[in-house]
Design a protein around this motif. Structure first.
Motif, mmCIF file in Angstrom:
data_model
loop_
_atom_site.group_PDB
_atom_site.id
_atom_site.type_symbol
_atom_site.label_atom_id
_atom_site.label_comp_id
_atom_site.label_asym_id
_atom_site.label_seq_id
_atom_site.Cartn_x
_atom_site.Cartn_y
_atom_site.Cartn_z
ATOM 1 N N VAL A 28 0.834 -1.200 0.000
ATOM 2 C CA VAL A 28 0.000 0.000 0.000
ATOM 3 C C VAL A 28 0.877 1.262 0.000
ATOM 4 C CG1 VAL A 28 -0.262 0.363 2.505
ATOM 5 C CG2 VAL A 28 -2.160 0.853 0.985
ATOM 6 N N GLY A 29 0.399 2.319 -0.662
ATOM 7 C CA GLY A 29 1.174 3.549 -0.734
ATOM 8 C C GLY A 29 0.994 4.439 0.483
ATOM 9 N N GLY A 30 -0.076 4.254 1.226
ATOM 10 C CA GLY A 30 -0.343 5.105 2.379
ATOM 11 C C GLY A 30 -1.694 4.748 2.961
ATOM 12 N N VAL A 31 -2.129 5.525 3.935
ATOM 13 C CA VAL A 31 -3.453 5.250 4.516
ATOM 14 C C VAL A 31 -4.363 6.457 4.354
ATOM 15 C CG1 VAL A 31 -2.721 3.474 6.144
ATOM 16 C CG2 VAL A 31 -2.653 5.871 6.853
ATOM 17 N N VAL A 51 -5.424 9.314 15.293
ATOM 18 C CA VAL A 51 -4.593 9.435 14.092
ATOM 19 C C VAL A 51 -3.179 9.904 14.462
ATOM 20 C CG1 VAL A 51 -4.437 10.420 11.782
ATOM 21 C CG2 VAL A 51 -6.667 9.935 12.749
ATOM 22 N N GLU A 52 -3.097 10.804 15.436
ATOM 23 C CA GLU A 52 -1.776 11.262 15.883
ATOM 24 C C GLU A 52 -0.978 10.109 16.488
ATOM 25 O OE1 GLU A 52 -1.970 14.825 18.327
ATOM 26 O OE2 GLU A 52 -3.153 15.817 16.779
ATOM 27 N N ALA A 53 -1.653 9.242 17.225
ATOM 28 C CA ALA A 53 -0.973 8.079 17.810
ATOM 29 C C ALA A 53 -0.458 7.156 16.706
ATOM 30 C CB ALA A 53 -1.924 7.331 18.739
ATOM 31 N N ILE A 54 -1.223 7.024 15.643
ATOM 32 C CA ILE A 54 -0.778 6.181 14.513
ATOM 33 C C ILE A 54 0.447 6.805 13.853
ATOM 34 C CG2 ILE A 54 -1.433 5.308 12.217
ATOM 35 C CD1 ILE A 54 -4.355 5.200 13.323
ATOM 36 N N LYS A 55 0.398 8.112 13.676
ATOM 37 C CA LYS A 55 1.525 8.819 13.038
ATOM 38 C C LYS A 55 2.797 8.684 13.887
ATOM 39 C CE LYS A 55 2.928 11.589 9.740
ATOM 40 N NZ LYS A 55 2.845 11.250 8.329
ATOM 41 N N GLU A 56 2.603 8.728 15.191
ATOM 42 C CA GLU A 56 3.764 8.612 16.080
ATOM 43 C C GLU A 56 4.367 7.198 15.980
ATOM 44 O OE1 GLU A 56 2.850 10.667 19.785
ATOM 45 O OE2 GLU A 56 4.315 9.293 20.689
ATOM 46 N N ALA A 57 3.500 6.214 15.899
ATOM 47 C CA ALA A 57 3.979 4.835 15.816
ATOM 48 C C ALA A 57 4.583 4.527 14.441
ATOM 49 C CB ALA A 57 2.839 3.869 16.117
ATOM 50 N N TYR A 58 4.058 5.169 13.396
ATOM 51 C CA TYR A 58 4.519 4.909 12.019
ATOM 52 C C TYR A 58 4.833 6.241 11.332
ATOM 53 C CZ TYR A 58 2.313 0.453 13.027
ATOM 54 O OH TYR A 58 1.947 -0.724 13.613
ATOM 55 N N PRO A 59 5.945 6.877 11.718
ATOM 56 C CA PRO A 59 6.216 8.232 11.206
ATOM 57 C C PRO A 59 6.357 8.312 9.682
ATOM 58 C CG PRO A 59 7.867 7.551 12.861
ATOM 59 C CD PRO A 59 6.983 6.388 12.646
ATOM 60 N N SER A 60 6.764 7.207 9.055
ATOM 61 C CA SER A 60 6.957 7.287 7.597
ATOM 62 C C SER A 60 5.691 6.899 6.821
ATOM 63 C CB SER A 60 8.117 6.380 7.179
ATOM 64 O OG SER A 60 7.760 5.033 7.422
ATOM 65 N N LEU A 61 4.616 6.635 7.539
ATOM 66 C CA LEU A 61 3.371 6.228 6.864
ATOM 67 C C LEU A 61 2.702 7.451 6.237
ATOM 68 C CD1 LEU A 61 1.368 3.778 6.556
ATOM 69 C CD2 LEU A 61 0.289 4.562 8.672
ATOM 70 N N ALA A 62 2.557 7.429 4.904
ATOM 71 C CA ALA A 62 1.896 8.560 4.239
ATOM 72 C C ALA A 62 0.408 8.545 4.579
ATOM 73 C CB ALA A 62 2.094 8.445 2.734
ATOM 74 N N MET A 63 -0.134 9.725 4.819
ATOM 75 C CA MET A 63 -1.560 9.808 5.176
ATOM 76 C C MET A 63 -2.270 10.810 4.280
ATOM 77 S SD MET A 63 -1.653 10.023 9.316
ATOM 78 C CE MET A 63 -1.472 8.536 10.320
ATOM 79 N N ASP A 64 -3.474 10.466 3.884
ATOM 80 C CA ASP A 64 -4.346 11.490 3.299
ATOM 81 C C ASP A 64 -5.604 11.544 4.153
ATOM 82 O OD1 ASP A 64 -5.240 8.934 1.530
ATOM 83 O OD2 ASP A 64 -6.854 10.413 1.502
ATOM 84 N N GLU A 78 -5.431 20.847 14.397
ATOM 85 C CA GLU A 78 -5.162 19.396 14.442
ATOM 86 C C GLU A 78 -4.508 18.944 13.133
ATOM 87 O OE1 GLU A 78 -7.817 20.805 15.659
ATOM 88 O OE2 GLU A 78 -8.414 19.833 17.526
ATOM 89 N N LEU A 79 -5.030 19.463 12.033
ATOM 90 C CA LEU A 79 -4.460 19.082 10.733
ATOM 91 C C LEU A 79 -3.013 19.567 10.604
ATOM 92 C CD1 LEU A 79 -7.394 19.621 8.237
ATOM 93 C CD2 LEU A 79 -6.018 17.552 8.456
ATOM 94 N N LYS A 80 -2.777 20.788 11.063
ATOM 95 C CA LYS A 80 -1.418 21.336 10.962
ATOM 96 C C LYS A 80 -0.450 20.521 11.811
ATOM 97 C CE LYS A 80 -2.218 26.191 9.921
ATOM 98 N NZ LYS A 80 -2.214 27.525 10.503
ATOM 99 N N ARG A 81 -0.910 20.110 12.979
ATOM 100 C CA ARG A 81 -0.049 19.309 13.856
ATOM 101 C C ARG A 81 0.240 17.936 13.241
ATOM 102 N NH1 ARG A 81 -2.909 20.406 18.434
ATOM 103 N NH2 ARG A 81 -3.895 18.374 18.397
ATOM 104 N N LEU A 82 -0.779 17.352 12.673
ATOM 105 C CA LEU A 82 -0.631 16.011 12.082
ATOM 106 C C LEU A 82 0.235 16.072 10.826
ATOM 107 C CD1 LEU A 82 -1.628 13.021 12.214
ATOM 108 C CD2 LEU A 82 -3.440 13.705 10.621
ATOM 109 N N ARG A 83 0.053 17.102 10.063
ATOM 110 C CA ARG A 83 0.777 17.329 8.806
ATOM 111 C C ARG A 83 0.777 16.091 7.891
ATOM 112 N NH1 ARG A 83 5.754 18.853 6.722
ATOM 113 N NH2 ARG A 83 5.791 20.981 5.953
ATOM 114 N N PRO A 84 -0.434 15.675 7.482
ATOM 115 C CA PRO A 84 -0.496 14.548 6.538
ATOM 116 C C PRO A 84 0.032 15.001 5.175
ATOM 117 C CG PRO A 84 -2.642 15.581 6.744
ATOM 118 C CD PRO A 84 -1.735 16.289 7.728
ATOM 119 N N GLU A 85 0.277 14.051 4.293
ATOM 120 C CA GLU A 85 0.724 14.420 2.941
ATOM 121 C C GLU A 85 -0.368 15.220 2.223
ATOM 122 O OE1 GLU A 85 1.839 11.899 4.449
ATOM 123 O OE2 GLU A 85 3.951 12.308 4.042
ATOM 124 N N ARG A 86 -1.613 14.758 2.428
ATOM 125 C CA ARG A 86 -2.737 15.371 1.726
ATOM 126 C C ARG A 86 -3.929 15.531 2.653
ATOM 127 N NH1 ARG A 86 -1.269 11.737 -3.022
ATOM 128 N NH2 ARG A 86 -0.916 13.210 -4.699
#
Ligand code: DX5
Ligand code: ZN
Length: 222
Positions: A28-31, A51-64, A78-86
């Motif tokens: 998969v390319g991301g979540v 979602v923030e907990a997921i990002k912390e556990a998987y920092p290289s996981l691309a998110m949209d 919240e979005l700015k803090r999370l800073r998803p790809e999209r």
């Protein structure tokens, strides 16, 4: 080259970490993160703390992030803090879509606009040059497991045609009801990113990794 993401809305909440790891192992390319507020759509899904907990556990996981909320500005910090790809906002969720797109871009997040099946593509005409992607809903938003509306192919093709005609470079993401049958048709029509959910990546015989591999194969063949 087309790619796919998986929506964590369809993952097993008791095995979320395993499902993420299996999906990654399956190519998969991301979540895809569905955020619902019970108002724009009559349902709830993940929240930003999860979602923030997921990002912390998987920092290289691309998110949209797919914002199905009545007031997207309420979640700006919240979005700015999370800073998803999209991150994509629904066209009719605020009168200030343009401002939202600008704020996302300033925060280093590629901005998108989501369109429901009943909304004509022409509604995007004033925004199309400003978006990184169009999130084309292939079902009514709010619930997983619905079947893709057949009008979707025509809509993808029309968007793709518009993109070519005017030399634009936005991506087309298709969300809702993706399965192994329609994935190839979506790609052939011009889709760039498919969101895999309940009909193709989760809850299938063989498990998440194998299901993702199958979808990847199907996409690579198209
Ligand atoms: C629906 C969501 C989708 C959905 C996809 O409102 O935006 O991301 O969960 O799930 P499937 O593929 O099962 O329709
Ligand atoms: Zn979604």
């Amino acid at each position: 080259m087309a790619s796919f993401t998986v929506t964590l809305a369809c993952a097993d909440p008791l095995r979320l970490a395993e499902d993420i790891e299996e999906a990654r192992a399956g190519g998969v390319g991301g979540v895809h993160i569905d955020i619902m507020d019970g108002r724009y759509v009559p349902n709830l899904c993940m929240n930003f703390a999860q979602v923030e907990a997921i990002k912390e556990a998987y920092p290289s996981l691309a998110m949209d992030v797919h914002m199905m909320v009545e007031d997207p500005f309420r979640w700006k910090e919240e979005l700015k803090r999370l800073r998803p790809e999209r991150a994509a906002v629904h066209l009719d969720s605020t009168p200030f879509v343009y401002r939202f797109l600008c704020q996302m871009k300033e925060a280093g997040i590629r901005p998108g606009v989501a369109l429901n099946p009943s909304q004509p593509l022409e509604l995007l005409s004033e925004l199309i040059r400003r978006v990184d992607y169009v999130l084309l809903m292939a079902v009514e938003p709010g619930f997983s497991g619905q079947h893709m509306l057949p009008e979707t192919y025509r809509r993808i093709a029309a968007l793709d045609d518009w993109r070519r005609r005017e030399g634009l470079d936005f991506h087309i993401m298709v969300d809702g009801g993706v399965d192994l049958e329609n994935a190839g048709l979506c790609i052939e029509a011009g889709a760039d990113i498919l969101v895999g959910g309940a009909l193709v990546c989760f809850g299938q015989e063989g498990g998440v990794r194998e299901s993702c591999k199958c979808l990847k194969r199907r996409i690579d063949q198209s």
